[in-house]
Design a protein around this motif. Sequence first.
Motif, PDB file in Angstrom:
ATOM      1  N   THR A  45      20.172  39.189 -24.376  1.00 44.89           N
ATOM      2  CA  THR A  45      19.018  38.375 -24.824  1.00 44.89           C
ATOM      3  C   THR A  45      17.779  39.247 -24.948  1.00 44.89           C
ATOM      4  N   ARG A  46      17.585  40.149 -24.001  1.00 40.09           N
ATOM      5  CA  ARG A  46      16.425  41.063 -24.090  1.00 40.09           C
ATOM      6  C   ARG A  46      16.535  41.932 -25.340  1.00 40.09           C
ATOM      7  N   PHE A  47      17.726  42.492 -25.578  1.00 41.99           N
ATOM      8  CA  PHE A  47      17.887  43.314 -26.780  1.00 41.99           C
ATOM      9  C   PHE A  47      17.681  42.487 -28.046  1.00 41.99           C
ATOM     10  N   ALA A  48      18.093  41.218 -28.026  1.00 41.33           N
ATOM     11  CA  ALA A  48      17.904  40.371 -29.213  1.00 41.33           C
ATOM     12  C   ALA A  48      16.433  40.129 -29.495  1.00 41.33           C
ATOM     13  N   SER A  49      15.620  39.995 -28.417  1.00 40.98           N
ATOM     14  CA  SER A  49      14.172  39.800 -28.631  1.00 40.98           C
ATOM     15  C   SER A  49      13.517  41.051 -29.209  1.00 40.98           C
ATOM     16  N   LEU A  50      14.057  42.237 -28.840  1.00 40.41           N
ATOM     17  CA  LEU A  50      13.521  43.480 -29.391  1.00 40.41           C
ATOM     18  C   LEU A  50      14.033  43.774 -30.797  1.00 40.41           C
ATOM     19  N   ALA A  51      15.239  43.224 -31.107  1.00 41.17           N
ATOM     20  CA  ALA A  51      15.853  43.562 -32.387  1.00 41.17           C
ATOM     21  C   ALA A  51      15.329  42.739 -33.544  1.00 41.17           C
ATOM     22  N   GLY A  52      14.612  41.635 -33.259  1.00 40.59           N
ATOM     23  CA  GLY A  52      14.110  40.808 -34.351  1.00 40.59           C
ATOM     24  C   GLY A  52      13.168  41.568 -35.277  1.00 40.59           C
ATOM     25  N   PRO A  53      12.100  42.220 -34.763  1.00 36.22           N
ATOM     26  CA  PRO A  53      11.211  42.993 -35.630  1.00 36.22           C
ATOM     27  C   PRO A  53      11.912  44.132 -36.342  1.00 36.22           C
ATOM     28  N   PRO A  62      12.456  52.587 -31.305  1.00 32.59           N
ATOM     29  CA  PRO A  62      12.798  52.696 -29.884  1.00 32.59           C
ATOM     30  C   PRO A  62      14.067  51.924 -29.510  1.00 32.59           C
ATOM     31  N   LEU A  63      14.562  50.960 -30.306  1.00 33.22           N
ATOM     32  CA  LEU A  63      15.723  50.169 -29.944  1.00 33.22           C
ATOM     33  C   LEU A  63      16.984  51.019 -29.895  1.00 33.22           C
ATOM     34  N   ALA A  64      17.075  51.995 -30.801  1.00 32.32           N
ATOM     35  CA  ALA A  64      18.256  52.870 -30.785  1.00 32.32           C
ATOM     36  C   ALA A  64      18.314  53.678 -29.503  1.00 32.32           C
ATOM     37  N   SER A  65      17.140  54.205 -29.067  1.00 35.86           N
ATOM     38  CA  SER A  65      17.126  54.966 -27.813  1.00 35.86           C
ATOM     39  C   SER A  65      17.386  54.061 -26.610  1.00 35.86           C
ATOM     40  N   GLU A  66      16.934  52.795 -26.690  1.00 38.23           N
ATOM     41  CA  GLU A  66      17.213  51.833 -25.616  1.00 38.23           C
ATOM     42  C   GLU A  66      18.726  51.621 -25.469  1.00 38.23           C
ATOM     43  N   VAL A 131      24.918  37.588 -28.601  1.00 41.54           N
ATOM     44  CA  VAL A 131      23.739  36.709 -28.610  1.00 41.54           C
ATOM     45  C   VAL A 131      23.127  36.761 -30.017  1.00 41.54           C
ATOM     46  N   PRO A 132      22.849  35.615 -30.646  1.00 42.17           N
ATOM     47  CA  PRO A 132      22.258  35.645 -31.985  1.00 42.17           C
ATOM     48  C   PRO A 132      20.787  36.097 -31.945  1.00 42.17           C
ATOM     49  N   ILE A 133      20.349  36.701 -33.030  1.00 39.64           N
ATOM     50  CA  ILE A 133      18.940  37.103 -33.197  1.00 39.64           C
ATOM     51  C   ILE A 133      18.313  36.073 -34.139  1.00 39.64           C
ATOM     52  N   ASN A 134      17.364  35.287 -33.606  1.00 35.56           N
ATOM     53  CA  ASN A 134      16.748  34.202 -34.377  1.00 35.56           C
ATOM     54  C   ASN A 134      15.314  34.566 -34.754  1.00 35.56           C
ATOM     55  N   ASP A 135      14.921  34.071 -35.898  1.00 34.99           N
ATOM     56  CA  ASP A 135      13.529  34.233 -36.341  1.00 34.99           C
ATOM     57  C   ASP A 135      13.132  32.944 -37.048  1.00 34.99           C
ATOM     58  N   GLY A 136      12.451  32.079 -36.291  1.00 33.89           N
ATOM     59  CA  GLY A 136      12.018  30.806 -36.875  1.00 33.89           C
ATOM     60  C   GLY A 136      13.169  29.932 -37.266  1.00 33.89           C
ATOM     61  N   GLY A 137      14.245  29.947 -36.475  1.00 33.91           N
ATOM     62  CA  GLY A 137      15.412  29.115 -36.758  1.00 33.91           C
ATOM     63  C   GLY A 137      16.406  29.772 -37.665  1.00 33.91           C
ATOM     64  N   GLU A 138      16.064  30.965 -38.192  1.00 34.71           N
ATOM     65  CA  GLU A 138      16.979  31.677 -39.076  1.00 34.71           C
ATOM     66  C   GLU A 138      17.699  32.761 -38.267  1.00 34.71           C
ATOM     67  N   VAL A 139      19.013  32.876 -38.435  1.00 37.59           N
ATOM     68  CA  VAL A 139      19.813  33.889 -37.754  1.00 37.59           C
ATOM     69  C   VAL A 139      19.760  35.155 -38.588  1.00 37.59           C
ATOM     70  N   LEU A 140      19.083  36.198 -38.022  1.00 41.22           N
ATOM     71  CA  LEU A 140      18.981  37.470 -38.714  1.00 41.22           C
ATOM     72  C   LEU A 140      20.153  38.391 -38.417  1.00 41.22           C
ATOM     73  N   GLY A 141      20.823  38.169 -37.289  1.00 41.02           N
ATOM     74  CA  GLY A 141      21.931  39.025 -36.864  1.00 41.02           C
ATOM     75  C   GLY A 141      22.344  38.665 -35.452  1.00 41.02           C
ATOM     76  N   ALA A 142      22.867  39.656 -34.755  1.00 44.50           N
ATOM     77  CA  ALA A 142      23.332  39.396 -33.385  1.00 44.50           C
ATOM     78  C   ALA A 142      23.381  40.709 -32.623  1.00 44.50           C
ATOM     79  N   VAL A 143      23.304  40.562 -31.293  1.00 50.83           N
ATOM     80  CA  VAL A 143      23.496  41.694 -30.391  1.00 50.83           C
ATOM     81  C   VAL A 143      24.837  41.500 -29.692  1.00 50.83           C
ATOM     82  N   VAL A 144      25.679  42.501 -29.744  1.00 52.60           N
ATOM     83  CA  VAL A 144      27.024  42.438 -29.151  1.00 52.60           C
ATOM     84  C   VAL A 144      27.142  43.557 -28.126  1.00 52.60           C
ATOM     85  N   THR A 145      27.622  43.210 -26.890  1.00 59.35           N
ATOM     86  CA  THR A 145      27.869  44.210 -25.848  1.00 59.35           C
ATOM     87  C   THR A 145      29.324  44.102 -25.400  1.00 59.35           C
ATOM     88  N   ALA A 146      29.921  45.249 -25.050  1.00 59.98           N
ATOM     89  CA  ALA A 146      31.298  45.309 -24.534  1.00 59.98           C
ATOM     90  C   ALA A 146      31.265  46.048 -23.204  1.00 59.98           C
TER      91      ALA A 146
END
Length: 475
Positions: A45-53, A62-66, A131-146
Motif C-alpha cells: 500500500t505504501r509503494f502504491a501511494s508512491l507509485a501514483g505520481p 526514487p521509487l526504483a531505488s526504494e 494492491v491496485p494504484i488508484n487515482d480519483g477512482g481510476e486504476v492506473l496499475g498495481a504493486v505486486v510483491t512476492a
Amino acid sequence: MRRRLVISYLLLMVLVLVALGTPLAATLATRETDRLRADRLADATRFASLAGPALRDGTTGPLASELASYEELYTINAAVVDRDGAAVIPSPGWQWTLGTRQALDVALSGQQTSRPDSVWPWVDEPIVVAVPINDGGEVLGAVVTASPADGVRRTVTTWWLLLAGTGLIAVLACVLTAFGLAGWVLRPITELDAVTHEIAEGDRGARVQHRLGPPELRRLAASFNHMADVVSDVMDRQRAFVAHASHQLRNPLTALRLRVEELGPSLVDEQGRAEHQLALEETDRLALLLDGLLTLARAERQENQRVTVDAVAVAESRVAAWEPLARYRSVTLRLTANPDPVHARTVPTAIDQALDALIDNAVKFSGAGGEVTVTVTARDGGCALEVRDTGPGMTRSQLGQATERFWRAPEVQNVDGAGLGLTIAAVLVDASDGRLTMQPNSPRGLVAALWFPAPEEPPALDEPPVALEPAASPG
C-alpha cells in the motif's frame, strides 16, 4: 482382553487428539500466514501511494531505488505494473510467475489480493500480494510483491512439531493410564479365572479376593466365593453320606450274612439249599458294592497330595498279587518292563488301585487259556502302563460308558463285581493329572492304557521313591 481394552482407550484418545489437533494446526498455519500477509499489504500500500505520481508523470525516480533497497534488505521481489500489465518499475530480482499473474489480474480490477490463503510446510510457494494504484477512482496499475515463505513454513513446522510432541505425550499418558485402568478392571477377572482352574484341579479351598476392582466385579467375586462354599459343602456332605452309609451298612450286612449262613444246616431240600446259596452270593455282592463305595468316597475326598513312586516296582507287586487268581482261572499273567525304575508323580495308591481294577477285569473276562500282559515304559515325558487281555473286549459305545458308576455291560450282568473298579481308577488317574484310555486289542480283547506325569526332579539316590504297601488281592 486387556490388550483390547487398551487399544479401545488408545483409539478413542487418538480420535480426540486428531479432532482437536487438526483444526488447531490449520489455525496456527493461517495465523502465521495472516501475520506475514498483513505486513506485506502494508508495504505494498505504501509503494502504491508512491507509485501514483510516477505512473502519471512517467518518472521512476526514487521509487526504483526504494524497490531495490526493499529487495536487498528483505529479499522480497516487487514491481510496479501499469494498467496494461507491463512491469514499469521492477526490482532487480523480479520474475513473473503464475501466482503473480493471477494476483495482478485481481489487483487491476480494483481489489487487493494475496495468495495463498495459508502456508503449509509441504508447499514451496511464495506469498504474493497485489494492491491496485488508484487515482480519483481510476486504476492506473498495481504493486505486486512476492515474499519467500520459508520463515513462515519453519514457524508453522515448529508449531506442528510441538503439537505432535504434546499429542505423543498425551498418547503415552493415555497408554499408561489405560494399562492401569484395564489392570484394575480385569484383575478380579484374572484372579477369578485362576481360582476357577485351581478349583477344577482339586483345590476346593481356593477363593477369590472380593476387595479388588469395580463394585460390580467385587460383588461377582463375593457371589463366586459363596457359590464355591455352597458347592464344596454339598460335595462334602454327599461324599460323607456315601462313606458313612456304606460304613454303617456293613455291620447289619455282616450280621445278616451270619444269620443267613446259620440257616443252611436247617435246610433239607435241594431247592431250599440253592436259594440259600443265592442269598449268600447276593450278600457277598452287596458287601463288595459297599467296599467299592467306600473306596470311591475316599478317592474323591483325597487332596492333591503327590508322591513319587516306582511304577515298575508297583506293577511287579500287583502282578505277583494277582498271579494266584490268574493261575486258578488258567489265565497267563505276565509283566513286561525294563529293570530300570520308571518314576511317576501321582496321588497315593493311584497306580496300585488302577492296576488292581484293570488286572481284575482282564483276568475275570479273559477266560481259561487267556493272556494278560502288563507293560511299563517311560513315554511322553511320563510313565505309561498298559494292560492287554485276550477277552471279548468292548464295543466303541461300551468303551465310552465303562468309567460310569455301576455301569456293566449287558452280557456280564451276572459276573461278580460292583461296577465301580474303573470309576475309582478314573478318579485317581484324573486327580494325578494322568490319562486313562481304553481301546480294542488286536485281534481280540482290550487295551487299557494309563499315563502319569514324571516327577519334576528325579528322586535322590539315597532317598528311594515312596513304596506303597500292596493291597491284598481277592485271589
